[in-house]
Design an enzyme around this catalytic site. Structure first.
Site, PDB file in Angstrom:
ATOM      1  N   HIS A 150       0.857  -1.196   0.000  1.00 22.33           N
ATOM      2  CA  HIS A 150       0.000   0.000   0.000  1.00 22.33           C
ATOM      3  C   HIS A 150       0.884   1.234   0.000  1.00 22.33           C
ATOM      4  CE1 HIS A 150       1.233  -0.341   4.167  1.00 22.33           C
ATOM      5  NE2 HIS A 150       0.907   0.927   4.347  1.00 22.33           N
ATOM      6  N   ASP A 168       0.571   5.044   2.042  1.00 23.85           N
ATOM      7  CA  ASP A 168      -0.245   5.681   3.078  1.00 23.85           C
ATOM      8  C   ASP A 168      -1.006   6.884   2.521  1.00 23.85           C
ATOM      9  OD1 ASP A 168       1.000   3.909   4.862  1.00 23.85           O
ATOM     10  OD2 ASP A 168       2.539   5.373   5.410  1.00 23.85           O
ATOM     11  N   HIS A 201       4.870   0.439   0.299  1.00 24.63           N
ATOM     12  CA  HIS A 201       5.615  -0.349   1.273  1.00 24.63           C
ATOM     13  C   HIS A 201       4.778  -1.504   1.806  1.00 24.63           C
ATOM     14  CE1 HIS A 201       3.816   3.107   3.394  1.00 24.63           C
ATOM     15  NE2 HIS A 201       3.639   2.293   4.401  1.00 24.63           N
ATOM     16  N   ARG A 205       6.304   6.551  14.005  1.00 27.90           N
ATOM     17  CA  ARG A 205       6.121   7.125  12.664  1.00 27.90           C
ATOM     18  C   ARG A 205       5.657   8.567  12.769  1.00 27.90           C
ATOM     19  NH1 ARG A 205       1.619   5.013   8.378  1.00 27.90           N
ATOM     20  NH2 ARG A 205       0.644   7.038   8.685  1.00 27.90           N
TER      21      ARG A 205
HETATM   22 FE   FE2 Z   1       1.909   2.220   5.696  1.00 24.67          FE
END
Ligand code: FE2
Length: 287
Positions: free
Chosen positions: A97, A99, A258, A273
């Site tokens: 996917h 983000d 990723h 993150r």
């Molecule tokens: Fe992700």
């Protein structure tokens, strides 16, 4: 003069050496920004960043975007926790996917810092969407450049779907705010974008959040999307990043996909993150 060194990796991305991310001068920053603009995916090793350093680093590249679905760090809401405990079986991001493509202005990218790693496994694979586009025939490239696609988060973060379809208790506070996924209006993006930083053409559909081509049914879209996804994850377009203490990945959502491997059952993996705001995306046909 900056000591920053950029080593292009097989498949996707580049490894950066010669810089401490807590101590970048203006020349270092220019060199790192230039490498990021060109490769869309940077890896750093042996870095030592606390949470405040992480936030300060992200702010040098843009405004921080607080993710609405992930649990955040108890003391630093800017930091999303990407966590899996030893007794949990579901990992976050365990499929290809990119983000935030469900947003009208998708996030630029994220800086991911390893905090606690399993003894083995837990690698992340990245794929280059520049390479994916370049691998297509001129005829298909041209066809795709005239298409838009519809993206959504409802089937991933919405109620009773995606993560929630799986064992509820296993989510254990890691994913939330399903109501806001339900309220999102679908986003429309060009299938081939003119990358806002590099100016290069990149394929911008992904298996996580793309529903169908605009004006096409899901059924009609499926075979072509599946073909594109197959091209995108060819080994020649992919790199596999092995995390070590002090490892950092900084990726561009508009240039890469990723995939977080879930191959460390029984061990804890904690990543921090920080996501950076992006912009509306322009079609490749625009200069
Ligand atoms: Fe992700």
């Amino acid at each position: 003069m900056s000591n920053v060194r950029v080593k292009k990796l097989e498949g996707a991305g580049a490894e950066i050496t010669g810089v401490a991310l807590t101590d970048m001068d203006a020349e270092d920053l220019t060199a790192v920004q230039g490498a990021f603009n060109e490769h869309g995916l940077l890896f750093f090793r042996n870095q030592s960043l606390n949470e405040r350093d992480h936030i300060a680093l992200a702010e040098r590249f843009g405004r921080i975007n607080v993710n609405r679905f992930f649990a955040s760090h108890p003391d630093h809401p800017e930091i999303a926790l990407v966590a899996k405990e030893p007794d949990q079986t579901i990992n976050i991001g365990g499929a290809w996917h990119t983000d935030h493509s469900y947003d009208h202005e998708p996030a630029l990218g994220s800086i991911l810092v390893a905090r606690e790693l399993p003894p083995v496994g837990g690698d992340t694979a990245f794929a280059s969407m520049y390479a994916a586009y370049d691998a297509l025939s001129p005829g298909l490239q041209k066809t795709l450049e005239n298409l838009n696609a519809i993206h959504s988060a409802k089937h991933v973060f919405g109620k009773s779907k995606g993560y929630y379809e799986q064992q509820d208790k296993d989510l254990n506070g890691r994913i939330g705010n399903a109501d806001s996924a339900e309220q999102l209006t679908d986003a429309v993006h060009p299938v081939v974008i003119r990358h806002p930083l590099s100016g290069k053409k990149a394929l911008y559909v992904n298996p996580g959040f793309t529903l169908h081509f605009q004006g096409w049914s899901a059924e009609e879209s499926r075979p072509l999307l599946d073909y594109l996804y197959g091209v995108a994850i060819r080994e020649a377009h992919v790199c596999h990043f092995h995390w070590e203490p002090g490892s950092i990945a900084f990726w561009d959502n508009r240039a890469t996909w990723h995939f977080a491997s879930n191959d460390y059952q029984g061990h804890r993996r904690i990543m921090h993150r920080i996501t950076i705001d992006g912009c509306a995306l322009s079609p490749a046909t625009e200069r």
